[in-house]
Design a protein around this motif. Structure first.
Motif, PDB file in Angstrom:
ATOM      1  N   SER A 158       0.835  -1.206   0.000  1.00 22.65           N
ATOM      2  CA  SER A 158       0.000   0.000   0.000  1.00 22.65           C
ATOM      3  C   SER A 158       0.867   1.253   0.000  1.00 22.65           C
ATOM      4  N   ASN A 159       0.364   2.301  -0.641  1.00 23.76           N
ATOM      5  CA  ASN A 159       1.005   3.612  -0.611  1.00 23.76           C
ATOM      6  C   ASN A 159       0.086   4.610   0.072  1.00 23.76           C
ATOM      7  N   PHE A 160       0.677   5.652   0.647  1.00 23.71           N
ATOM      8  CA  PHE A 160      -0.101   6.777   1.138  1.00 23.71           C
ATOM      9  C   PHE A 160      -0.390   7.707  -0.039  1.00 23.71           C
ATOM     10  N   GLU A 161      -1.664   8.023  -0.255  1.00 18.38           N
ATOM     11  CA  GLU A 161      -2.057   8.969  -1.301  1.00 18.38           C
ATOM     12  C   GLU A 161      -2.787  10.135  -0.653  1.00 18.38           C
ATOM     13  N   LEU A 162      -2.278  11.355  -0.834  1.00 18.26           N
ATOM     14  CA  LEU A 162      -2.896  12.527  -0.224  1.00 18.26           C
ATOM     15  C   LEU A 162      -4.246  12.807  -0.871  1.00 18.26           C
ATOM     16  N   ILE A 163      -5.287  12.851  -0.031  1.00 16.35           N
ATOM     17  CA  ILE A 163      -6.650  13.126  -0.492  1.00 16.35           C
ATOM     18  C   ILE A 163      -7.022  14.581  -0.261  1.00 16.35           C
ATOM     19  N   ASP A 164      -6.636  15.107   0.910  1.00 14.78           N
ATOM     20  CA  ASP A 164      -7.052  16.468   1.267  1.00 14.78           C
ATOM     21  C   ASP A 164      -6.047  17.067   2.236  1.00 14.78           C
ATOM     22  N   ARG A 165      -5.748  18.344   2.043  1.00  8.62           N
ATOM     23  CA  ARG A 165      -4.880  19.092   2.954  1.00  8.62           C
ATOM     24  C   ARG A 165      -5.676  20.278   3.476  1.00  8.62           C
ATOM     25  N   LYS A 166      -5.907  20.298   4.791  1.00  6.33           N
ATOM     26  CA  LYS A 166      -6.777  21.306   5.405  1.00  6.33           C
ATOM     27  C   LYS A 166      -6.090  22.661   5.570  1.00  6.33           C
TER      28      LYS A 166
END
Length: 212
Positions: A158-166
């Motif tokens: 699995s990879n970390f995929e950025l969905i949202d940056r607040k």
């Protein structure tokens, strides 16, 4: 940029003999290929001291892979993940580049950054490096923690995929600096604790600091 998992690790508390003392700690985790991530953390993972570890705001602990080389050079000693008791060791996710509130997909799960990790003496004892805890705090190279927004299976590929940056003002490293080195900075702390996504425990700690 690929945020690649190097190791995926779980473990339960065990008794350890360090410097003549018996200590209950879950720092010695074991590598796994695949595991279910729930709101409370990975199945098969647990913590010894729930005052400082675990719970929904601290369900997953990540440590950046790049720090291993840094510490190995500084202390002239090999360190093998999960030397810091992390659930996940990952490339390209340094504290300076990740922000409180960031939401990532991780395998079939979705997670959100909540706080930097507050390390304990087990880090030094487990690695037999007396100065390691002090240096981790000084540098802010602590790793950090997540809450789980959606449960799901995570595997080693699995990879970390950025969905949202607040927001882009308070990185994990900035938050660590406030926690460990800048507790008198009222203006920054007052703004920091307004972050909805910040872990409740950190909001409480900083609020107490403001009131003293």
């Amino acid at each position: 940029m690929e945020r690649k998992i190097i190791t995926l690790n779980i473990g339960r508390p065990n008794l350890h003999r360090w410097n003549g003392m018996t200590v209950n700690s879950a720092i010695r985790k074991k590598l796994v290929e695949e595991v279910m991530l729930t709101k409370e953390g990975f199945i098969g993972d647990a913590v010894a001291n729930r005052e400082f570890h675990g719970g929904p705001d601290r369900a997953v602990c990540l440590y950046p892979y790049e720090h291993y080389e840094f510490w190995e050079k500084e202390f002239n000693k090999p360190l093998e993940s999960p030397a810091f008791g992390e659930n996940i060791c990952v490339q390209n996710m340094l504290e300076k580049d990740v922000y409180i509130g960031d939401i990532f997909s991780l395998g079939k799960a979705i997670v959100q950054v909540t706080q930097g990790r507050i390390p304990c003496a087990a880090i030094s004892k487990h690695n037999d490096v007396d100065q390691l805890l002090r240096r981790v705090v000084e540098t802010g190279f602590t790793g950090y923690l997540f809450r789980v927004i959606e449960e799901g299976i995570v595997d080693i590929d699995s990879n970390f995929e950025l969905i949202d940056r607040k927001q882009e003002k308070f990185s994990v490293l900035t938050g660590n600096h406030l926690m460990f080195h800048d507790r008198k900075n009222r203006k920054a702390i007052e703004e920091f604790i307004q972050l909805e996504e910040l872990a409740e425990d950190w909001k409480t700690k900083f609020t107490k600091a403001l009131n003293h």
